[in-house]
Design a protein around this motif. Sequence first.
Motif, PDB file in Angstrom:
ATOM      1  N   GLU A 438       0.841  -1.190   0.000  1.00 29.79           N
ATOM      2  CA  GLU A 438       0.000   0.000   0.000  1.00 29.79           C
ATOM      3  C   GLU A 438       0.881   1.246   0.000  1.00 29.79           C
ATOM      4  N   GLN A 439       0.332   2.325  -0.561  1.00 27.95           N
ATOM      5  CA  GLN A 439       0.966   3.636  -0.494  1.00 27.95           C
ATOM      6  C   GLN A 439      -0.128   4.666  -0.242  1.00 27.95           C
ATOM      7  N   HIS A 440       0.166   5.656   0.565  1.00 27.55           N
ATOM      8  CA  HIS A 440      -0.820   6.708   0.756  1.00 27.55           C
ATOM      9  C   HIS A 440      -0.171   7.977   1.279  1.00 27.55           C
ATOM     10  N   ARG A 441      -0.919   9.037   1.249  1.00 24.85           N
ATOM     11  CA  ARG A 441      -0.468  10.361   1.664  1.00 24.85           C
ATOM     12  C   ARG A 441      -1.033  10.701   3.040  1.00 24.85           C
ATOM     13  N   GLU A 442      -0.188  11.242   3.887  1.00 24.59           N
ATOM     14  CA  GLU A 442      -0.626  11.826   5.152  1.00 24.59           C
ATOM     15  C   GLU A 442      -0.082  13.240   5.231  1.00 24.59           C
ATOM     16  N   TRP A 443      -0.598  14.002   6.187  1.00 27.35           N
ATOM     17  CA  TRP A 443      -0.152  15.383   6.360  1.00 27.35           C
ATOM     18  C   TRP A 443       0.200  15.607   7.824  1.00 27.35           C
ATOM     19  N   ALA A 444       1.438  16.013   8.061  1.00 27.63           N
ATOM     20  CA  ALA A 444       1.838  16.459   9.388  1.00 27.63           C
ATOM     21  C   ALA A 444       1.596  17.964   9.468  1.00 27.63           C
ATOM     22  N   VAL A 445       1.588  18.493  10.663  1.00 28.91           N
ATOM     23  CA  VAL A 445       1.367  19.926  10.849  1.00 28.91           C
ATOM     24  C   VAL A 445       2.550  20.504  11.600  1.00 28.91           C
ATOM     25  N   ALA A 446       3.186  21.503  10.993  1.00 31.95           N
ATOM     26  CA  ALA A 446       4.328  22.174  11.612  1.00 31.95           C
ATOM     27  C   ALA A 446       3.857  23.108  12.712  1.00 31.95           C
ATOM     28  N   ALA A 447       4.806  23.561  13.513  1.00 35.37           N
ATOM     29  CA  ALA A 447       4.477  24.444  14.633  1.00 35.37           C
ATOM     30  C   ALA A 447       3.805  25.730  14.166  1.00 35.37           C
ATOM     31  N   ASP A 448       4.137  26.186  12.950  1.00 38.51           N
ATOM     32  CA  ASP A 448       3.525  27.419  12.441  1.00 38.51           C
ATOM     33  C   ASP A 448       2.226  27.156  11.686  1.00 38.51           C
ATOM     34  N   GLY A 449       1.741  25.918  11.732  1.00 38.79           N
ATOM     35  CA  GLY A 449       0.475  25.584  11.094  1.00 38.79           C
ATOM     36  C   GLY A 449       0.583  25.077   9.674  1.00 38.79           C
ATOM     37  N   THR A 450       1.784  25.080   9.110  1.00 34.78           N
ATOM     38  CA  THR A 450       1.971  24.598   7.737  1.00 34.78           C
ATOM     39  C   THR A 450       1.748  23.092   7.668  1.00 34.78           C
TER      40      THR A 450
END
Length: 701
Positions: A438-450
Motif C-alpha cells: 500500500e501507499q498513501h499520503r498523510e499530512w503532518a502539521v508544523a508548529a507554524d500551522g503549515t
Amino acid sequence: MTAGQVTPPIAKKVDFKRTHHGDTVIDEYEWLRDKDDPEVIAYLEQQNAFTAAQTADLADLRGQIYDEIKSRTKETDMSVPTRRGRFWYYARTEEGKQYAIRARAPIAAEDDWTPPDIAEGQTLPGEQILLDSNVEAAETDFYSLGAFSISDDGNRLAYSVDTVGDERYTLRFKDLTTGEFLADVITDTAPGAVWSADGQHVFYQTVDEAWRPNTVWRHDIGAGTEDVTVFHEPDERFWVGIGTTRSNAYLVISVGSKITSEVHLLAADDPTGSFEVVLPRREGVEYGVEHAVIDGEDRLLILHNENAENFEVRIAPVDDPAHSEVLVPHDSEIRIEDIEAFERFLVLSYRADAVPKVAIADLGAHGHNIVFDEVEFDAELCSAGLAANPEWHTPRLRLGYTSFIEPTEVFELEVSTGERFLLKRQPVLGGYDPDDYEQHREWAVAADGTRIPLSLVYRKGIDKPAPLLLYGYGSYESSMDPSFSVSRLSLLDRGMVFAVAHIRGGGEMGRHWYDDGKTLTKKNTFTDFVDSARHLVKTGWTTPSQLVAEGGSAGGLLIGAVANLAPELFNGILAVVPFVDPLTSILDPSLPLTVIEWDEWGNPLQSKEVYEYMKSYSPYENVDELSYPAILAETSLNDTRVLYTEAAKWVARLQEKTVGDAPIMLKTEMSAGHGGVSGRYKQWEETAFEYAWLLRQSGAA
C-alpha cells in the motif's frame, strides 16, 4: 587498531582559528582536510576498521539482502529501443557485468515507429555495439560515463569518462562507420558534449578551480587546431551549460545562478557563428527557452518567473523575443517546471498537490487556440514524465510512469486519440505483486500551522507501531517524487514502513515551498522533518526506538541538524555524503562550488545575520554533550561536491561529545566520488550494507 576493536579511533586535536564578524571559532578537526597527509588517510582507514567491527555481525543479513536484490533483478535485460535518424538506440545489460552496453540497430523502414520486440536473450538484427563500458572499466576501480552523444548523421560518437570520482572527464571520439577511435582526446572536461548539425564540431565545457562549469569550447574534429572559446562566464555565482533545442535547430548556452538565468542561441547549422542572448539577465529572474514551429512559423517558448512565482510560459518571435504573449498563465496552485516542443505537439511538465504531472497540446487539433490536456492516472501517489524522445518528428509521445509500488512503465501515447501502448514494465522477478503493498499520503502539521505532505509505503497487514525509515532532502527545490525500488522491497518485506517527508526547501508544493526553506528560513526544513517524525509517532505508525532516518548530501545537512534538535526521536541516522559542516564551506570561496551556493544558503562572509543564522543550525557547530542515536556517516575520498572532510570532522566531534552508548561510525570509500561506488553489483553491496544497519537499528532484524 585491530578489526575486532570496539572503540573508535581518537582524532587528535589541532587548534585552527577563524574569526568572522567578531566571532572567533576554534576548529580542532580542520586538520582532517588535507587528504595528502598520510596521517589523515590512516585515520580514515582506522574509522573504516571500527565501522567494519561494529557491523561485522550483520554480514549474514547483508548477504541475504544482496541475494534478494540480485534475485529480483533481471540481470540480462534491455531498454526499449529509441528511434533517432536511421537507427534504434538502446542499452542492454548482461548477467555478471557491472555496466551497460550501448548499442544500435538499423530501422526496417522510414515509416517504422514501433520499437522492435525481440525474444529473450536475442539481439536486434544488425546490432552495432557503440560502447561497452565493461571493457572501458576493466582496469579501474571506479568508472563514470559522462557524455554520450551521437552526431545528427549517426556517424560519430562523443563520450567522456571519469575513472577517479572527481567529476573531471576525458572526452573521446569514435567513428561509427569504421568502429575506429579518433586521435582527438580532450582532458579535464565537464561531463557533457553537443554536436553541431554538420557533425564536424563538438561543443563542450570546462570547469574552474571551484569545479564550476564556466567555459564553453568548440572543437573541430580532426583539424588539429586549438579549440575555440565560444563563451566564458566570469561571475562565480553562475553555472554554464550547453545543449540544443529539441528540434536540434539551435544550440543553447544556459547560464544560471540559483535565482537568475540567461540563455544564448546559435543556429546549429552555423557552428562557427556567434551565440546571441535571448533576454539579458536580470537579478532574480529565471527563464528557459524552447524552439517551436507553430502555424508554420518559428517561435520561442519562454518559461519564466518574472511576476510569476510558479512560472508561466510566453510565446515570442525568434527574432524579437522581448515581444511575447502569454501561452500558459501563472497559477498559484501549479508549479510549471518545463515545456518542450515537438513537430506536432507541446508537452507541459508541472506539479500540483506534490505530484508531478504531464499535459499535452496537439498542435494539429486546435489551430491557433492551443489547449493542454492532462495525461491522467488513477494512483494517488505516482510520477509521470517524458521518457526518451529524441525525434522531433515523432507521431507518438513516449512517457514514463511509476509509483512507490508500481514498477516503472514506458509507454507511448497516440496524441491525436489518447490511446496508450505499453512498451515495457520494469521486470521484478520472484513473483512480485503490487497488490501486496500500500501507499498513501498523510499530512503532518508544523508548529507554524503549515501542512507537510508525507508519503508512506508498506506491505499490507503490518502490525503498528512498526519499524519505519523516514527519508528527507529539502533543498534546491528538488522534489522527492514517488518511485519504485527493487531494493526497497527488502525493507518492506521485513515489516518496515518507508516514508518520505516532503519538507520545505524542496519543490513539491511550488516555488514558495522552496523559498520558505532556504537562506534565512532554512530552519523550517529541519523543524518540518522533526514535526513529521513526531506525527508518525503520535499517530501510532512507529516509536522512537523503531524510527530511523536517512538523508544524503544536502539531506545529510538536514538529518545532521535533526540529530542535534531531537536525538531522542530516532534510534539510528544514516547520513550519506553529508553536508554537515556548511558554515566552514560557505565561508571559503576557494572551495568547490561555494560561491554559487550563496543564493541558496546566504553569504556569511558579507552578512553577520547570515553568519549567525548558519552557525545556529550547522550540525558540526552544534554538536553537544547529548545522547545521540547510532549514526552511520558515509563519504567518498574523491567527492568534489561535499568533501569527505565534512563527515570526518562531524564524526570526530560526535564521538568526542556523545554521552550515550550508541556507536557513531564513519565509512569512507577510498576510490569514489559524490555518487558513491560505481558498478551495479558494487552498488547493491553498498545498499545491502546500509539496509542491514537500518533494519537492525529499527528492530526489524
